[in-house]
Motif scaffolding. Structure first.
Motif, PDB file in Angstrom:
ATOM      1  N   UNK A  25       0.949  -1.367   0.000  1.00 33.98           N
ATOM      2  CA  UNK A  25       0.055  -0.100   0.061  1.00 33.98           C
ATOM      3  C   UNK A  25       0.719   1.338   0.030  1.00 33.98           C
ATOM      4  N   UNK A  26       1.089   1.928  -1.040  1.00 41.70           N
ATOM      5  CA  UNK A  26       1.760   3.065  -1.116  1.00 41.70           C
ATOM      6  C   UNK A  26       1.250   4.255  -0.134  1.00 41.70           C
ATOM      7  N   UNK A  27       2.375   4.937   0.422  1.00 43.09           N
ATOM      8  CA  UNK A  27       1.964   6.086   1.374  1.00 43.09           C
ATOM      9  C   UNK A  27       1.700   6.986   0.504  1.00 43.09           C
ATOM     10  N   UNK A  28       0.729   7.890   0.943  1.00 45.23           N
ATOM     11  CA  UNK A  28       0.474   9.134   0.342  1.00 45.23           C
ATOM     12  C   UNK A  28      -0.007  10.209   1.405  1.00 45.23           C
ATOM     13  N   UNK A  29       0.677  11.378   0.961  1.00 50.28           N
ATOM     14  CA  UNK A  29       0.673  12.589   1.578  1.00 50.28           C
ATOM     15  C   UNK A  29      -0.399  13.337   1.181  1.00 50.28           C
ATOM     16  N   UNK A  30      -1.444  13.441   1.764  1.00 52.38           N
ATOM     17  CA  UNK A  30      -2.775  14.408   1.194  1.00 52.38           C
ATOM     18  C   UNK A  30      -2.377  15.900   1.277  1.00 52.38           C
ATOM     19  N   UNK A  31      -2.721  16.654   0.026  1.00 54.83           N
ATOM     20  CA  UNK A  31      -2.363  17.925   0.044  1.00 54.83           C
ATOM     21  C   UNK A  31      -3.839  18.651   0.169  1.00 54.83           C
TER      22      UNK A  31
END
Length: 512
Positions: A25-31
């Motif tokens: 599960x890729x790590x995603x930083x929400x903007x």
């Protein structure tokens, strides 16, 4: 904005079971949405401002009727379109050049920017290797500007950091075919920026008629044909030396006779003397009455060159300490030495002593003759060093159709072919390629494609009839020619004939 790509995590995972798929599960930083909207709006506004700044005419054409329709309805908008079209047609018919310069070419540049270059930019850059696709992102050279004129598009490009000019020079063929042009030429605008020239049509596809004899007495530059952009091509002959290289049938005679034709008024006025060396007895002999001195036999050619060196040294002695450049006068006219096939006198000459005399005289003239008004225009077929070892002493060089790509750099200098001098691609069909060549001027490393006008036999007869004078007969250098009894080869009698008219060989019409 700060999103991590899936590939960044996958390369850190190791699976010891071959049949088991790797699940991650890729790590995603929400903007925040507000930040994303602000970024996109700023880019949109910057792009619109840049578009209006670069293409004001193309934007104003659809914008004005649209604004009028919105404010006043469709009838005033339709009236405005009709009025603008009428004004444009009237302007184009009354003064076409200014209309094209201010409106026409700008509209065409905007259309080709959008439909040709911007649309195909990404695939052409990636496939040709000038762009990179790394980790899901394209790194492409920046398309800065497109300018159009009557024959070509000029595309200004900003290279990627780390790219070299050679990277683009090696891919001109891919760029030409990628954007639908027959060729691509490259020049350096400034550090990091290139100008790519893509021709849309060829103004030099058809032979050019002989340029009219000028009315003004001048020693140059001489108009001898046209450039690829349709403007006249003027060849500098006074204060320089010119080397013309081309295969058999490439049109070397077009350059020689067009130059002679442009100097005829100055020849009649006594400001120019034409000294001709014609070892093949075929090209320049047709108008020998135009030349102040004429020689065909190798011995007489060597004597003529020695006399030119004597004139040069005598002038240098008189000019020393008084003047640094030559101004043509009737007392000291400009002397142009024309050599039709210089390799016959230098590389292919069997007499070693005679060969050394001719080579030494040519080297002396090309190194010291410019300042005192003695110029050399030489033509040859094979530009190799062992054939013409003094070719670098000619500041201005012209490459006509050549047999090998390596010969282009031999004539025009290293890298000339990479910059677009495709002399080995010129058509061997006379109607398409005779007289077409690439010129490298002394002041510029970039080659210029030109075509010399064709001077027909009738044009030469007319030139002889109107401009031959008693001073242009040179009886001592006119050699009688007789046909050998054993074969059909031409045998030249080396005995000078003084005061006698030249005898033409069988089947060759005498001039004058």
């Amino acid at each position: 904005m700060f999103k991590k790509l899936p590939g960044d995590e996958a390369r850190n995972l190791v699976s010891t079971t071959p049949d088991t798929a790797v699940v991650f599960r890729p790590a995603v930083v929400r903007t925040p949405a507000f930040v994303t909207i602000v970024i996109w709006l700023s880019r949109l506004i910057a792009g619109l401002v840049r578009l209006v700044w670069r293409h004001p005419i193309a934007i104003a054409v659809p914008a004005m009727p649209g604004v009028t329709w919105t404010l006043y309805g469709w009838r005033p908008a339709l009236l405005l379109v009709g009025l603008v079209a009428l004004v444009g047609l009237s302007w184009a018919s009354l003064h076409q050049s200014s209309f094209l310069r201010l409106v026409g070419w700008r509209l065409l540049a905007f259309w080709r920017l959008v439909w040709i270059y911007r649309r195909h930019w990404q695939p052409v850059m990636i496939v040709s290797g000038l762009g990179r696709h790394l980790r899901g992102r394209d790194y492409l050279p920046r398309l800065m500007r497109v300018e159009c004129d009557g024959w070509a598009d000029r595309v200004t490009v900003k290279m990627l950091n780390g790219q070299a000019v050679k990277d683009w020079a090696d891919r001109t063929d891919q760029l030409a075919h990628g954007f639908g042009s027959r060729s691509c030429r490259m020049s350096i605008a400034r550090a990091g920026r290139l100008v790519l020239t893509f021709p849309r049509r060829d103004p030099l596809a058809a032979p050019l008629p002989a340029v009219p004899i000028p009315d003004v007495v001048s020693v140059g530059p001489v108009e001898i044909g046209a450039r690829e952009d349709g403007t006249p091509y003027r060849l500098k002959v006074h204060g320089t030396h010119v080397l013309i290289a081309g295969a058999t049938g490439a049109g070397k005679g077009s350059f020689l006779w067009s130059t002679i034709r442009g100097l005829l008024p100055a020849l009649r006025a006594g400001l120019v003397e034409l000294w001709a060396l014609d070892p093949k007895l075929m090209e320049l002999s047709f108008g020998r009455d135009l030349f102040t001195r004429y020689a065909a036999d190798p011995d007489q050619c060597a004597d003529l060159l020695d006399d030119a060196v004597t004139v040069m040294q005598e002038r240098a002695g008189r000019f020393a300490g008084l003047q640094r450049s030559h101004v043509p006068t009737t007392a000291d006219p400009f002397v142009l030495v024309l050599v039709d096939e210089v390799a016959f006198l230098t590389a292919y000459q069997s007499d070693r002593t005679l060969k050394q005399r001719i080579t030494a005289a040519l080297a002396t003239l090309t190194t010291q003759g410019r300042a005192v008004g003695v110029g050399v225009m030489a033509a040859l077929q094979d530009p190799r060093k062992e054939v013409m070892n003094i070719r670098n002493l000619f500041p201005d060089k012209i490459a006509l159709r050549l047999d090998e790509s390596e010969q282009v750099d031999m004539v025009l200098g290293d890298g000339a072919r990479d910059r677009g001098a495709l002399a080995d691609h010129i058509s061997p069909v006379p109607e398409l390629g005779a007289g077409v060549g690439y010129v490298r001027l002394e002041t510029s490393p970039d080659p210029v494609r030109v075509r010399a006008a064709y001077v027909s036999d009738d044009d030469i007869r007319a030139m002889v009839a109107h401009y031959a004078t008693p001073t242009c007969t040179a009886p001592a250098e006119s050699v009688p020619v007789q046909r050998s009894a054993s074969d059909s080869a031409l045998v030249v009698d080396s005995t000078p004939v003084t005061g006698a008219a030249p005898v033409a060989p069988e089947g060759v019409q005498a001039n004058g």
